[in-house]
Design a protein around this motif. Sequence first.
Motif, PDB file in Angstrom:
ATOM      1  N   THR A   4     -25.165 -41.627  47.739  1.00 41.35           N
ATOM      2  CA  THR A   4     -23.811 -42.279  47.899  1.00 41.35           C
ATOM      3  C   THR A   4     -23.776 -43.378  48.698  1.00 41.35           C
ATOM      4  O   THR A   4     -23.045 -44.294  48.479  1.00 41.35           O
ATOM      5  CB  THR A   4     -22.904 -41.070  48.374  1.00 41.35           C
ATOM      6  OG1 THR A   4     -23.026 -39.875  47.420  1.00 41.35           O
ATOM      7  CG2 THR A   4     -21.538 -41.774  48.392  1.00 41.35           C
TER       8      THR A   4
ATOM      9  N   ILE B 152     -30.193 -28.295  52.433  1.00 38.74           N
ATOM     10  CA  ILE B 152     -29.976 -29.446  53.218  1.00 38.74           C
ATOM     11  C   ILE B 152     -30.471 -30.656  52.858  1.00 38.74           C
ATOM     12  O   ILE B 152     -30.026 -31.709  53.096  1.00 38.74           O
ATOM     13  CB  ILE B 152     -30.253 -29.080  54.723  1.00 38.74           C
ATOM     14  CG1 ILE B 152     -29.791 -30.259  55.602  1.00 38.74           C
ATOM     15  CG2 ILE B 152     -31.739 -29.054  54.871  1.00 38.74           C
ATOM     16  CD1 ILE B 152     -28.343 -30.081  56.236  1.00 38.74           C
ATOM     17  N   LYS B 153     -31.882 -30.596  52.185  1.00 37.99           N
ATOM     18  CA  LYS B 153     -32.381 -31.797  51.746  1.00 37.99           C
ATOM     19  C   LYS B 153     -31.554 -32.187  50.653  1.00 37.99           C
ATOM     20  O   LYS B 153     -31.562 -33.521  50.477  1.00 37.99           O
ATOM     21  CB  LYS B 153     -34.090 -31.230  51.351  1.00 37.99           C
ATOM     22  CG  LYS B 153     -34.713 -32.303  50.978  1.00 37.99           C
ATOM     23  CD  LYS B 153     -36.111 -31.880  50.706  1.00 37.99           C
ATOM     24  CE  LYS B 153     -37.094 -32.850  50.205  1.00 37.99           C
ATOM     25  NZ  LYS B 153     -38.350 -32.533  49.921  1.00 37.99           N
ATOM     26  N   ASP B 154     -31.209 -31.531  49.696  1.00 35.38           N
ATOM     27  CA  ASP B 154     -30.395 -31.943  48.723  1.00 35.38           C
ATOM     28  C   ASP B 154     -29.175 -32.545  49.038  1.00 35.38           C
ATOM     29  O   ASP B 154     -28.794 -33.660  48.533  1.00 35.38           O
ATOM     30  CB  ASP B 154     -30.280 -30.869  47.699  1.00 35.38           C
ATOM     31  CG  ASP B 154     -31.186 -30.458  46.770  1.00 35.38           C
ATOM     32  OD1 ASP B 154     -32.299 -30.924  46.607  1.00 35.38           O
ATOM     33  OD2 ASP B 154     -31.273 -29.173  46.432  1.00 35.38           O
ATOM     34  N   ASP B 155     -28.627 -31.902  49.858  1.00 33.46           N
ATOM     35  CA  ASP B 155     -27.285 -32.492  50.626  1.00 33.46           C
ATOM     36  C   ASP B 155     -27.536 -33.950  51.014  1.00 33.46           C
ATOM     37  O   ASP B 155     -26.809 -34.801  50.704  1.00 33.46           O
ATOM     38  CB  ASP B 155     -26.694 -31.752  51.698  1.00 33.46           C
ATOM     39  CG  ASP B 155     -25.905 -30.538  51.036  1.00 33.46           C
ATOM     40  OD1 ASP B 155     -25.750 -30.514  49.722  1.00 33.46           O
ATOM     41  OD2 ASP B 155     -25.711 -29.599  51.605  1.00 33.46           O
ATOM     42  N   LEU B 156     -28.604 -34.169  51.932  1.00 35.43           N
ATOM     43  CA  LEU B 156     -29.051 -35.192  52.381  1.00 35.43           C
ATOM     44  C   LEU B 156     -29.260 -36.634  51.447  1.00 35.43           C
ATOM     45  O   LEU B 156     -29.051 -37.724  51.720  1.00 35.43           O
ATOM     46  CB  LEU B 156     -30.178 -35.140  53.393  1.00 35.43           C
ATOM     47  CG  LEU B 156     -29.627 -34.458  54.769  1.00 35.43           C
ATOM     48  CD1 LEU B 156     -30.879 -34.057  55.715  1.00 35.43           C
ATOM     49  CD2 LEU B 156     -28.604 -35.290  55.525  1.00 35.43           C
ATOM     50  N   ASN B 157     -30.028 -36.036  50.405  1.00 30.73           N
ATOM     51  CA  ASN B 157     -30.385 -36.966  49.156  1.00 30.73           C
ATOM     52  C   ASN B 157     -29.047 -37.338  48.517  1.00 30.73           C
ATOM     53  O   ASN B 157     -29.303 -38.647  48.430  1.00 30.73           O
ATOM     54  CB  ASN B 157     -31.283 -36.410  48.182  1.00 30.73           C
ATOM     55  CG  ASN B 157     -32.788 -36.185  48.853  1.00 30.73           C
ATOM     56  OD1 ASN B 157     -33.229 -37.138  49.520  1.00 30.73           O
ATOM     57  ND2 ASN B 157     -33.667 -35.214  48.280  1.00 30.73           N
ATOM     58  N   LYS B 158     -28.274 -36.387  48.492  1.00 35.53           N
ATOM     59  CA  LYS B 158     -27.051 -36.962  47.704  1.00 35.53           C
ATOM     60  C   LYS B 158     -26.310 -37.899  48.433  1.00 35.53           C
ATOM     61  O   LYS B 158     -25.624 -38.773  47.804  1.00 35.53           O
ATOM     62  CB  LYS B 158     -26.285 -35.588  47.174  1.00 35.53           C
ATOM     63  CG  LYS B 158     -25.036 -36.088  46.534  1.00 35.53           C
ATOM     64  CD  LYS B 158     -24.301 -34.740  46.057  1.00 35.53           C
ATOM     65  CE  LYS B 158     -23.027 -34.993  45.449  1.00 35.53           C
ATOM     66  NZ  LYS B 158     -22.375 -34.053  44.852  1.00 35.53           N
ATOM     67  N   LEU B 159     -26.337 -37.351  49.813  1.00 38.98           N
ATOM     68  CA  LEU B 159     -25.611 -38.354  50.702  1.00 38.98           C
ATOM     69  C   LEU B 159     -26.268 -39.851  50.769  1.00 38.98           C
ATOM     70  O   LEU B 159     -25.503 -40.794  50.855  1.00 38.98           O
ATOM     71  CB  LEU B 159     -25.462 -37.916  52.113  1.00 38.98           C
ATOM     72  CG  LEU B 159     -24.800 -38.635  53.264  1.00 38.98           C
ATOM     73  CD1 LEU B 159     -23.401 -38.959  53.149  1.00 38.98           C
ATOM     74  CD2 LEU B 159     -25.057 -38.038  54.611  1.00 38.98           C
ATOM     75  N   SER B 160     -27.610 -39.825  51.124  1.00 42.17           N
ATOM     76  CA  SER B 160     -28.124 -40.919  50.940  1.00 42.17           C
ATOM     77  C   SER B 160     -27.858 -41.839  49.879  1.00 42.17           C
ATOM     78  O   SER B 160     -27.746 -43.034  49.682  1.00 42.17           O
ATOM     79  CB  SER B 160     -29.705 -40.803  51.156  1.00 42.17           C
ATOM     80  OG  SER B 160     -30.388 -41.890  50.990  1.00 42.17           O
TER      81      SER B 160
ATOM     82  N   MET C 263     -27.338 -25.313  46.958  1.00 44.05           N
ATOM     83  CA  MET C 263     -28.066 -26.664  47.186  1.00 44.05           C
ATOM     84  C   MET C 263     -28.530 -26.633  48.627  1.00 44.05           C
ATOM     85  O   MET C 263     -27.498 -26.085  49.340  1.00 44.05           O
ATOM     86  CB  MET C 263     -26.978 -27.580  47.167  1.00 44.05           C
ATOM     87  CG  MET C 263     -27.412 -29.122  46.561  1.00 44.05           C
ATOM     88  SD  MET C 263     -26.223 -30.546  46.509  1.00 44.05           S
ATOM     89  CE  MET C 263     -25.730 -30.136  44.854  1.00 44.05           C
TER      90      MET C 263
END
Length: 87
Positions: free
Chosen positions: A13, A3-11, A1
């Motif tokens: 949540t 950084i973009k996917d991580d940020l989307n998931k964080l967003s 995964m």
Amino acid sequence: MGIKDDLNKLSETIRQHRDEIRVQLHLAKEDIKDEWDDLDAYWERFRHKLDDVFHNAEDTSKEARTKAREMGEELKQSYERLRKRIK
């Protein structure tokens, strides 16, 4: 995964948490408003009881004065609890 996917998931949540909190706040506001309305009605009964005690001071029984004091104390405590809940 990435950084973009991580940020989307964080967003996502964070958005879910915000939505849940918004619903809880709305429900809390309604709950507090209901409690306020109940206290307001009790306040009116207390004021009428006080008026009776003050206007008929000589004829007022000890029981009536005691009841007025109990109502006042209960009302005071209820308002204090409500104040703590909304802080």
